[in-house]
Design a protein around this motif. Structure first.
Motif, PDB file in Angstrom:
ATOM      1  N   SER A  41       2.347  -0.348 -13.944  1.00 36.54           N
ATOM      2  CA  SER A  41       2.634  -1.281 -12.847  1.00 36.54           C
ATOM      3  C   SER A  41       3.145  -2.618 -13.362  1.00 36.54           C
ATOM      4  O   SER A  41       3.264  -3.568 -12.575  1.00 36.54           O
ATOM      5  N   GLU A  44       6.048  -3.945 -11.239  1.00 38.79           N
ATOM      6  CA  GLU A  44       5.677  -4.540  -9.956  1.00 38.79           C
ATOM      7  C   GLU A  44       5.167  -5.974 -10.142  1.00 38.79           C
ATOM      8  O   GLU A  44       5.471  -6.861  -9.331  1.00 38.79           O
ATOM      9  N   SER A  62       7.664  -6.402  -0.056  1.00 42.22           N
ATOM     10  CA  SER A  62       8.339  -5.175   0.354  1.00 42.22           C
ATOM     11  C   SER A  62       8.458  -4.196  -0.809  1.00 42.22           C
ATOM     12  O   SER A  62       8.371  -2.983  -0.624  1.00 42.22           O
ATOM     13  N   GLY A  63       8.646  -4.737  -2.031  1.00 43.21           N
ATOM     14  CA  GLY A  63       8.691  -3.859  -3.199  1.00 43.21           C
ATOM     15  C   GLY A  63       7.366  -3.170  -3.440  1.00 43.21           C
ATOM     16  O   GLY A  63       7.321  -1.980  -3.773  1.00 43.21           O
ATOM     17  N   VAL A  64       6.255  -3.903  -3.255  1.00 42.12           N
ATOM     18  CA  VAL A  64       4.931  -3.307  -3.438  1.00 42.12           C
ATOM     19  C   VAL A  64       4.651  -2.260  -2.363  1.00 42.12           C
ATOM     20  O   VAL A  64       4.122  -1.176  -2.642  1.00 42.12           O
ATOM     21  N   GLY A  66       6.943  -0.543  -0.575  1.00 47.18           N
ATOM     22  CA  GLY A  66       7.794   0.609  -0.856  1.00 47.18           C
ATOM     23  C   GLY A  66       7.316   1.388  -2.062  1.00 47.18           C
ATOM     24  O   GLY A  66       7.348   2.629  -2.084  1.00 47.18           O
ATOM     25  N   SER A  67       6.840   0.670  -3.078  1.00 43.67           N
ATOM     26  CA  SER A  67       6.307   1.334  -4.272  1.00 43.67           C
ATOM     27  C   SER A  67       5.047   2.125  -3.945  1.00 43.67           C
ATOM     28  O   SER A  67       4.815   3.198  -4.497  1.00 43.67           O
ATOM     29  N   LEU A 317      12.124  -2.146  -0.215  1.00 38.98           N
ATOM     30  CA  LEU A 317      11.504  -0.877   0.184  1.00 38.98           C
ATOM     31  C   LEU A 317      12.154   0.321  -0.482  1.00 38.98           C
ATOM     32  O   LEU A 317      11.533   1.380  -0.626  1.00 38.98           O
ATOM     33  N   ALA A 321      11.702  -0.556  -5.065  1.00 34.47           N
ATOM     34  CA  ALA A 321      10.503   0.292  -5.133  1.00 34.47           C
ATOM     35  C   ALA A 321      10.715   1.469  -6.078  1.00 34.47           C
ATOM     36  O   ALA A 321       9.837   1.795  -6.890  1.00 34.47           O
ATOM     37  N   SER A 325       8.856   1.682  -9.776  1.00 32.87           N
ATOM     38  CA  SER A 325       7.914   2.801  -9.836  1.00 32.87           C
ATOM     39  C   SER A 325       8.353   3.880 -10.819  1.00 32.87           C
ATOM     40  O   SER A 325       7.671   4.897 -10.951  1.00 32.87           O
ATOM     41  N   ASN A 352      -1.293   1.819  -6.910  1.00 31.78           N
ATOM     42  CA  ASN A 352      -1.174   1.122  -5.628  1.00 31.78           C
ATOM     43  C   ASN A 352      -2.262   0.067  -5.471  1.00 31.78           C
ATOM     44  O   ASN A 352      -2.010  -1.029  -4.952  1.00 31.78           O
ATOM     45  N   ASP A 355      -1.225  -2.726  -7.627  1.00 35.32           N
ATOM     46  CA  ASP A 355      -0.073  -3.431  -7.063  1.00 35.32           C
ATOM     47  C   ASP A 355      -0.495  -4.407  -5.976  1.00 35.32           C
ATOM     48  O   ASP A 355      -0.056  -5.565  -5.952  1.00 35.32           O
TER      49      ASP A 355
END
Length: 448
Positions: A41, A44, A62-64, A66-67, A317, A321, A325, A352, A355
């Motif tokens: 991670s 992230e 949004s990246g987290v 989507g990830s 997203l 992501a 990831s 997750n 993140d």
């Protein structure tokens, strides 16, 4: 950048992680949810720091999000499709990590509900992650207690654990192995010799009563296998400059040679005997390179999205992501191919938790409590609230699908998760495009 992350994960990060876990004698699911999740991670965390201090937008959140969906659905789906075997899962690691993941989602919802993040909200996220680590420290006791409960979940048999959970067969005892003193080859014989004194102590007692029966001899599966997470070693004379055989192999070798050469001289390969004790250096150097590649990757993706007029939340997203990831997907697939099913799944879900609680909590804390004390971090997109709420559906779907599939990773299970991932991403993107309602403010005009 994708290729660089792939090389670091496959050649350096996963082998060093396996050696750390083997040295600490960690259970595979605990290793996946802690060391592996934290290391993979790193992109992230780099993305969130860039979003909070440089870009100052919602691409980090949004990246987290989507990830998180990518890890839950896509990564586990890829592991099921390409593991090359049907892998049985234990119920406890999945339920444990999913429960804490749901708590993390609730904490994130409470944090971004008022569209402002304060210092005490970021501290709350960090304390929750400390609680998660404390729970993992006492995992053995908790699992022993959980196994006494009457739950409707399937528990893998001893044979399934031995044959599918990464146990590596010991070579049969040969004359050469015996003469050479091969420890692995003599494993079965050593177990039987250890049992001989126990066998002799059983028989008739002094009172003439029949003594208890001797313990059963180890089964063929137990005696012929040994649990090990250590990676396969390379020879010291191995060289990255050797041209492989085959057109595709040569093409890939030519494309990746500059990156391979860069890591050959900067990161010790702990699979080689001379660097075997350097696995901690390999682990930290891998994290540094993963973060560096991620920084450049996020930078380029942000510029691409701005140039094409695509919202930063949609880029977060989707492309961001997938990019950040990549280490999770590659490291989970690597251990899944070795049969460590629980480790692969725990890495995906544990990433997750890391993140949400640390990759978002730490940059928010640094900004609101240290760099700019008393300030807040704005959250501009209301669509992220709905995307975060829908994360619950991914967890529920994962547990239900796993239970209905008999707690196995197979191709059918992988296809179902992949379809659900695509459906989720379509709806999340439609939310961000204001198709359902006006949730996302328009982008400001710029002459850049």
């Amino acid at each position: 950048m994708f290729l660089g992350i792939a090389i670091v994960c496959d050649e350096y990060f996963v082998p060093s992680l396996e050696m750390i876990c083997d040295a600490l004698s960690l259970a595979e699911d605990v290793a996946g949810a802690t060391f592996m999740a934290a290391g993979s991670s790193a992109p992230e965390l780099a993305t969130s720091v860039i979003a909070v201090f440089v870009a100052k937008d919602d691409i980090g959140i949004s990246g987290v999000i989507g990830s998180a969906v990518f890890n839950i659905m896509f990564v586990i789906s890829v592991c099921a499709l390409f593991a090359g075997q049907v892998i049985s899962l234990n119920w406890w690691p999945l339920i444990r990590d999913s429960t804490f993941y749901c708590l993390s989602i609730c904490a994130l919802l409470l944090t971004i509900y008022d569209e402002d993040v304060t210092w005490y909200e970021s501290v709350f996220l960090l304390l929750l992650y400390c609680l998660y680590i404390f729970m993992m420290y006492h995992n053995t006791r908790m699992e022993a207690w959980a196994n006494t409960l009457n739950v409707p979940f399937k528990t893998a048999t001893r044979e399934e654990k031995s044959s599918l959970f990464g146990t590596k067969p010991v070579a049969p005892v040969t004359e050469a192995a015996t003469v050479g003193g091969d420890v692995e080859g003599a494993g079965v014989e050593g177990q039987m010799q250890e049992r001989e004194p126990l066998m002799k102590n059983y028989g008739a007692t002094a009172d003439g009563e029949e003594a208890p029966k001797p313990p059963p001899a180890p089964t063929e599966v137990e005696a012929a296998t040994t649990k090990s997470m250590a990676p396969e070693m390379k020879d010291d004379d191995w060289s990255p400059w050797e041209v492989p055989v085959g057109v595709c192999e040569r093409l890939y070798w030519g494309l990746s040679l500059p990156l391979v050469a860069l890591h050959h001289f900067t990161t010790p390969d702990c699979r080689r005997p001379r660097f075997r004790r350097w696995y901690l250096v390999t682990f930290f150097m891998s994290m540094v390179w993963i973060a560096a590649y991620s920084y450049l990757m996020v930078w380029m993706i942000t510029v691409i999205g701005f140039t094409l007029g695509i919202r930063d939340t949609i880029m977060g997203l989707t492309l961001v992501a997938v990019g950040v990831s990549a280490p999770d997907a590659l490291s989970s697939l690597c251990v899944a191919k070795q049969g460590f099913g629980d480790m692969a799944v725990s890495n995906a879900i544990g990433s997750n938790v890391f993140d949400i609680l640390l990759c978002l909590g730490l940059p928010w804390f640094l900004r609101t409590a240290i760099v700019y004390p008393g300030s807040t971090v704005p959250v501009e997109s209301r669509g992220l609230m709905y995307s975060t709420l829908s994360l619950f559906s991914t967890v529920i779907f994962l547990i239900v699908a796993t239970h209905l599939n008999g707690w196995k990773l197979d191709k059918k299970y992988g296809v179902v998760l992949m379809i659900w991932y695509l459906i989720f991403m379509v709806f999340a993107s439609l939310y961000e495009l204001n198709v359902f309602s006006n949730l996302n403010p328009p982008q400001c005009p710029s002459d850049y």
